[in-house]
Design a protein around this motif. Sequence first.
Motif, short mmCIF file in Angstrom:
data_model
loop_
_atom_site.label_atom_id
_atom_site.label_comp_id
_atom_site.label_asym_id
_atom_site.label_seq_id
_atom_site.Cartn_x
_atom_site.Cartn_y
_atom_site.Cartn_z
N LEU A 189 0.83 -1.20 0.00
CA LEU A 189 0.00 0.00 0.00
C LEU A 189 0.86 1.25 0.00
N ASP A 190 1.93 1.25 0.79
CA ASP A 190 2.83 2.40 0.83
C ASP A 190 3.47 2.65 -0.53
N ALA A 191 3.93 1.59 -1.18
CA ALA A 191 4.55 1.73 -2.50
C ALA A 191 3.55 2.25 -3.52
N ALA A 192 2.33 1.70 -3.51
CA ALA A 192 1.30 2.14 -4.45
C ALA A 192 0.89 3.58 -4.16
N LEU A 193 0.81 3.94 -2.89
CA LEU A 193 0.41 5.30 -2.52
C LEU A 193 1.48 6.32 -2.91
N THR A 194 2.74 5.92 -2.81
CA THR A 194 3.83 6.79 -3.26
C THR A 194 3.73 7.05 -4.76
N THR A 195 3.42 6.00 -5.53
CA THR A 195 3.24 6.17 -6.97
C THR A 195 2.04 7.05 -7.26
N LEU A 196 0.96 6.87 -6.51
CA LEU A 196 -0.24 7.68 -6.70
C LEU A 196 0.04 9.15 -6.39
N GLU A 197 0.88 9.43 -5.41
CA GLU A 197 1.24 10.81 -5.08
C GLU A 197 1.86 11.52 -6.27
N LEU A 223 -6.10 10.77 4.23
CA LEU A 223 -7.03 11.29 5.22
C LEU A 223 -8.13 10.30 5.56
N ARG A 224 -8.61 9.57 4.55
CA ARG A 224 -9.68 8.60 4.80
C ARG A 224 -9.14 7.34 5.46
N TYR A 225 -8.06 6.77 4.92
CA TYR A 225 -7.57 5.48 5.39
C TYR A 225 -6.77 5.58 6.68
N ALA A 235 -4.19 11.17 -3.63
CA ALA A 235 -3.37 10.57 -2.58
C ALA A 235 -3.70 11.18 -1.22
N GLN A 236 -3.94 12.48 -1.18
CA GLN A 236 -4.33 13.14 0.07
C GLN A 236 -5.65 12.59 0.59
#
Length: 100
Positions: A42-50, A62-64, A57-58
Amino acid sequence: MRRILVESARAKNTLKRGGGQAHVFNVDIPDEVDIQDDLVALDAALTTLEHKDETMAQVVKLRYFSGLSIDQVAELLEISPRTVNRQWSAARAWLITQMR
């Protein structure tokens, strides 16, 4: 919160911390689910999404990680709740495909 959860998951996967061994949980989680690996993915995917869409990503953070409602996220980001809902749905779908 994200950083704490991800670093904890990484630490638990190291050999020094017993990486690769089965962990005992107080809740009933199926054996095939590995929470630490999911958090790292999740961290790796979220970094890519950022890099692709910072607002999306924000919304995820904030939600998760913060547990805010759609209305609270909308207020913080100064966008409409409908936009937050669309961004949340799109981000979840994108993250699921990236984590597989």
